[in-house]
Scaffold this motif. Structure first.
Motif, PDB file in Angstrom:
ATOM      1  N   PHE A   1       0.776  -0.915   0.336  1.00  0.00           N
ATOM      2  CA  PHE A   1       0.237   0.122   0.126  1.00  0.00           C
ATOM      3  C   PHE A   1       0.682   0.926   0.094  1.00  0.00           C
ATOM      4  CE2 PHE A   1      -2.809  -3.388   1.453  1.00  0.00           C
ATOM      5  CZ  PHE A   1      -3.670  -3.399   0.802  1.00  0.00           C
ATOM      6  N   ASP A   2       2.415   1.582   0.207  1.00  0.00           N
ATOM      7  CA  ASP A   2       2.974   2.290   0.028  1.00  0.00           C
ATOM      8  C   ASP A   2       3.874   2.157  -1.639  1.00  0.00           C
ATOM      9  OD1 ASP A   2       4.568   0.551   0.561  1.00  0.00           O
ATOM     10  OD2 ASP A   2       6.214   1.780   1.453  1.00  0.00           O
TER      11      ASP A   2
ATOM     12  N   CYS B   1       2.136   0.232  -7.902  1.00  0.00           N
ATOM     13  CA  CYS B   1       0.949  -0.263  -7.343  1.00  0.00           C
ATOM     14  C   CYS B   1      -0.051   0.780  -7.136  1.00  0.00           C
ATOM     15  CB  CYS B   1       1.393  -1.127  -5.784  1.00  0.00           C
ATOM     16  SG  CYS B   1       2.337  -2.056  -5.116  1.00  0.00           S
ATOM     17  N   ARG B   2      -0.214   2.173  -7.384  1.00  0.00           N
ATOM     18  CA  ARG B   2      -0.667   3.023  -6.550  1.00  0.00           C
ATOM     19  C   ARG B   2      -1.277   2.634  -8.574  1.00  0.00           C
ATOM     20  NH1 ARG B   2       2.168   5.592  -2.879  1.00  0.00           N
ATOM     21  NH2 ARG B   2       0.989   5.071  -0.526  1.00  0.00           N
TER      22      ARG B   2
ATOM     23  N   GLN C   1      -0.564 -10.080   0.429  1.00  0.00           N
ATOM     24  CA  GLN C   1       0.100  -8.787   0.100  1.00  0.00           C
ATOM     25  C   GLN C   1       2.235  -8.808   0.342  1.00  0.00           C
ATOM     26  OE1 GLN C   1      -1.334  -6.586   1.644  1.00  0.00           O
ATOM     27  NE2 GLN C   1      -3.184  -7.858   1.814  1.00  0.00           N
TER      28      GLN C   1
ATOM     29  N   PRO D   1       4.366  -0.453   5.012  1.00  0.00           N
ATOM     30  CA  PRO D   1       3.570  -1.107   3.958  1.00  0.00           C
ATOM     31  C   PRO D   1       2.642  -2.741   5.114  1.00  0.00           C
ATOM     32  CG  PRO D   1       5.484  -1.606   3.395  1.00  0.00           C
ATOM     33  CD  PRO D   1       5.419  -0.555   4.431  1.00  0.00           C
TER      34      PRO D   1
ATOM     35  N   MET E   1      -0.037  -1.426   7.247  1.00  0.00           N
ATOM     36  CA  MET E   1      -1.174  -0.583   6.391  1.00  0.00           C
ATOM     37  C   MET E   1      -1.740  -2.366   5.533  1.00  0.00           C
ATOM     38  SD  MET E   1       0.893   1.863   4.254  1.00  0.00           S
ATOM     39  CE  MET E   1      -0.278   2.935   3.150  1.00  0.00           C
TER      40      MET E   1
ATOM     41  N   ALA F   1      -5.352  -2.870   6.865  1.00  0.00           N
ATOM     42  CA  ALA F   1      -7.009  -4.265   5.696  1.00  0.00           C
ATOM     43  C   ALA F   1      -7.342  -4.716   5.300  1.00  0.00           C
ATOM     44  CB  ALA F   1      -6.150  -4.070   4.040  1.00  0.00           C
TER      45      ALA F   1
ATOM     46  N   HIS G   1      -8.127  -0.975   0.933  1.00  0.00           N
ATOM     47  CA  HIS G   1      -7.816  -1.039  -0.015  1.00  0.00           C
ATOM     48  C   HIS G   1      -7.942   0.545  -0.819  1.00  0.00           C
ATOM     49  CE1 HIS G   1      -6.551  -1.463  -4.123  1.00  0.00           C
ATOM     50  NE2 HIS G   1      -5.873  -2.464  -3.580  1.00  0.00           N
TER      51      HIS G   1
ATOM     52  N   LEU H   1      -5.780   3.417   1.758  1.00  0.00           N
ATOM     53  CA  LEU H   1      -4.694   2.685   1.680  1.00  0.00           C
ATOM     54  C   LEU H   1      -4.234   3.439   0.140  1.00  0.00           C
ATOM     55  CD1 LEU H   1      -5.141   0.111   3.852  1.00  0.00           C
ATOM     56  CD2 LEU H   1      -4.634   2.370   4.397  1.00  0.00           C
ATOM     57  N   MET H   2      -4.260   3.495  -0.486  1.00  0.00           N
ATOM     58  CA  MET H   2      -3.995   3.509  -2.308  1.00  0.00           C
ATOM     59  C   MET H   2      -3.829   4.795  -2.448  1.00  0.00           C
ATOM     60  SD  MET H   2      -2.088   1.423  -3.333  1.00  0.00           S
ATOM     61  CE  MET H   2      -2.356  -0.631  -3.716  1.00  0.00           C
TER      62      MET H   2
END
Length: 532
Positions: free
Chosen positions: A354-355, A359-360, A383, A390, A393, A397, A410, A413-414
């Motif tokens: 998530f960091d 991924c974002r 994960q 992460p 996070m 989630a 999700h 956090l994203m």
């Protein structure tokens, strides 16, 4: 109220990262650079006068020990970090799991105050991880402590009657009163047969046991107590509970990587030690005359070895490009969050964090793909969270997932910009409409299927197929592609794999709901990817 609930939960899951370099950050020593003279060594000192707690411990049931020479080298490539072949045998007192994921071998002195502090920590942590950790106690009475050697013999004499841990606790709780008469009083209170205990206390066998432990410590160059080894990794000093948990969490991940690759649970410690050099001067025990050597037979048979190291399955892969033709048998895992129909023709397993900026960045492509193929594509999220932010996070989630709100979590956090901010996360339950009490409890859940367990298993699964690959990593019906893949790249793979899945369905006549598992059984690495 929300602040207090969150603060309690945050403290409980705010552990060091799974991939933590367990060295300067925690003040832990990883090499064998030790103090020049024998002595006790401690870390932060608890409040003075702390009493040792009474504990109900469960000794480990006798199990035939698998030794490093009983296993081959096929999983050595997966064993990371500097390790030492710290052997123990059936004579040694032990408690915890009969077939552990993590084995702790502790060298301790009953008259050392720092050993007493670490003993409390290790004892409690071993009970907390009772299905995963085995604690083995080795005697190292130091010359400076006149009563330490008799105390060691007293404990081992009690061990002959199954009372080691009862005397262990009493001795550490009474370190200033360890004369021979007092040792006898403690043994009697523990409920041993005193005639037998007195005989064993003075026996050559017990003296030899202590001498053997001291000789092993000399070979290992241990000159201070407490010293302990976790799956063969060296640590010293009275580490605090959170530090020991971080060490164990790291080794649970390493153990699950071996399990994912096909190692049998009963041979894990031997596998860790096999990757380490043999100690100088070690000689195998002589076999009994006329009795042939028997191979180790763990309860769970190991899978057949793969043709290549598990951590280097796609060495020629070009980042950002799909694997050429290989379908890897990546399991979706039990209870992992997913979007799209369970009977989809194409399953995309994403290992994400998530960091992670990439991924974002790939989320719009994934959303577009799911909209284009609403009946044919499923996305499963696993994960790949090894560092602290992460991992925290991911726990958030997955705690939300326990209430059916993973994808809402999700997206929240994203969308977070910059570094993870615990202050922002305090409003998480309220923002997502979660039951705060359950959310707080799920964050702390260490049981199988809880957030911590799922994260460890996900990271282990990722390592089995591509080693230490960064997030995000995708498997489109097992076809690997890493990095910020474009919609066009993903769509091309979906088209190819959808056609193959349709042909498989027509040929094998399997129910569509069982399609992915049926196909996975024919893909590369299936024999090493059975763990959930």
């Amino acid at each position: 109220m929300l602040r207090s609930v969150w603060s309690t939960a945050l403290l409980s899951f705010s552990r060091p990262p799974l991939s933590l370099a367990l060295g300067p950050t925690l003040g832990l020593a990883l090499g064998l650079t030790l103090a020049a003279a024998p002595g006790c060594i401690g870390k932060r000192r608890p409040a003075a006068g702390q009493e040792a707690k009474a504990k109900a411990s469960t000794p480990t049931a006798p199990v035939a020990l698998v030794q490093p020479e009983d296993v081959d080298d096929r999983f050595d490539v997966l064993v990371e970090g500097e390790r030492v072949r710290v052997r123990y045998d059936e004579r040694d007192p032990a408690m915890g799991a009969a077939e552990p994921l993590v084995t702790i071998v502790e060298f301790s002195d009953f008259q050392c105050p720092f050993c007493s502090r670490l003993a409390d920590t290790l004892h409690d942590v071993a009970r907390e991880y009772r299905d995963e950790v085995k604690l083995v106690f080795k005697q190292l009475p130091l010359p400076m402590h006149a009563n330490a050697e008799p105390a060691a013999r007293a404990a081992l004499a009690a061990h002959q009657q199954g009372k080691f841990w009862e005397l262990h606790d009493t001795l550490f709780a009474n370190q200033k009163a360890l004369g021979d008469a007092q040792l006898a009083t403690y043994a009697s209170a523990a409920g041993v047969d005193m005639n037998r205990w007195r005989k064993d206390f003075q026996s050559d066998a017990i003296k030899t046991h202590v001498a053997d432990d001291k000789a092993l410590a000399t070979t290992l160059q241990i000159r201070s107590t407490p010293t302990f080894y976790v799956n063969g990794k060296f640590f010293k000093g009275a580490q605090q509970p959170e530090q020991v948990r971080a060490i164990i969490d790291q080794e649970l991940l390493a153990a699950r990587t071996l399990l994912q690759a096909g190692a049998a649970r009963g041979e894990l410690y031997a596998r860790f030690l096999h990757a380490a050099p043999e100690l100088p001067g070690w000689k195998p025990k002589a076999k009994e005359p006329g009795k042939p050597a028997e191979p180790a037979t763990p309860d769970t048979p190991a899978a057949e070895p793969a043709a290549e190291p598990a951590a280097d399955l796609d060495a020629d892969h070009v980042p950002g490009q799909p694997s050429r033709v290989t379908n890897y048998a990546v399991p979706i895992g039990q209870g992992r969050p997913s979007r799209g129909p369970a009977d989809a023709l194409v399953t995309i397993v994403e290992f994400g964090a998530f960091d992670c900026d990439e991924c974002r960045a790939v989320q719009p492509a994934l959303d577009k793909l799911l909209k284009k193929y609403p009946k044919d594509v499923r996305l499963v999220f696993r994960q790949l969270a090894e560092e602290i932010p992460p991992r925290r996070m991911a726990q958030l989630a997955l705690a939300a997932h326990a209430q059916g709100k993973f994808w809402a979590a999700h997206d929240e956090l994203m969308a977070m910009e910059g570094e993870f901010d615990p202050e922002t996360a305090k409003t998480f339950p309220q923002t997502l409409g979660l039951d705060e009490t359950k959310f707080s409890a799920d964050l702390r859940d260490r049981s199988e299927g809880g957030p911590i367990d799922l994260i460890q298993k996900d990271v282990a699964a990722a390592k089995v197929f591509q080693g230490s690959t960064p997030a995000p990593a995708f498997y489109v019906n097992g076809r690997f592609i890493s990095g910020n893949a474009s919609f066009e790249e993903l769509d091309k793979l979906v088209v190819e794999e959808k056609a193959k899945a349709e042909a498989f369905l027509a040929d094998k006549k399997v129910p569509r709901a069982k399609l992915y598992e049926a196909m996975r059984a024919t893909w590369r690495g299936y024999d090493r990817a059975q763990a959930p």
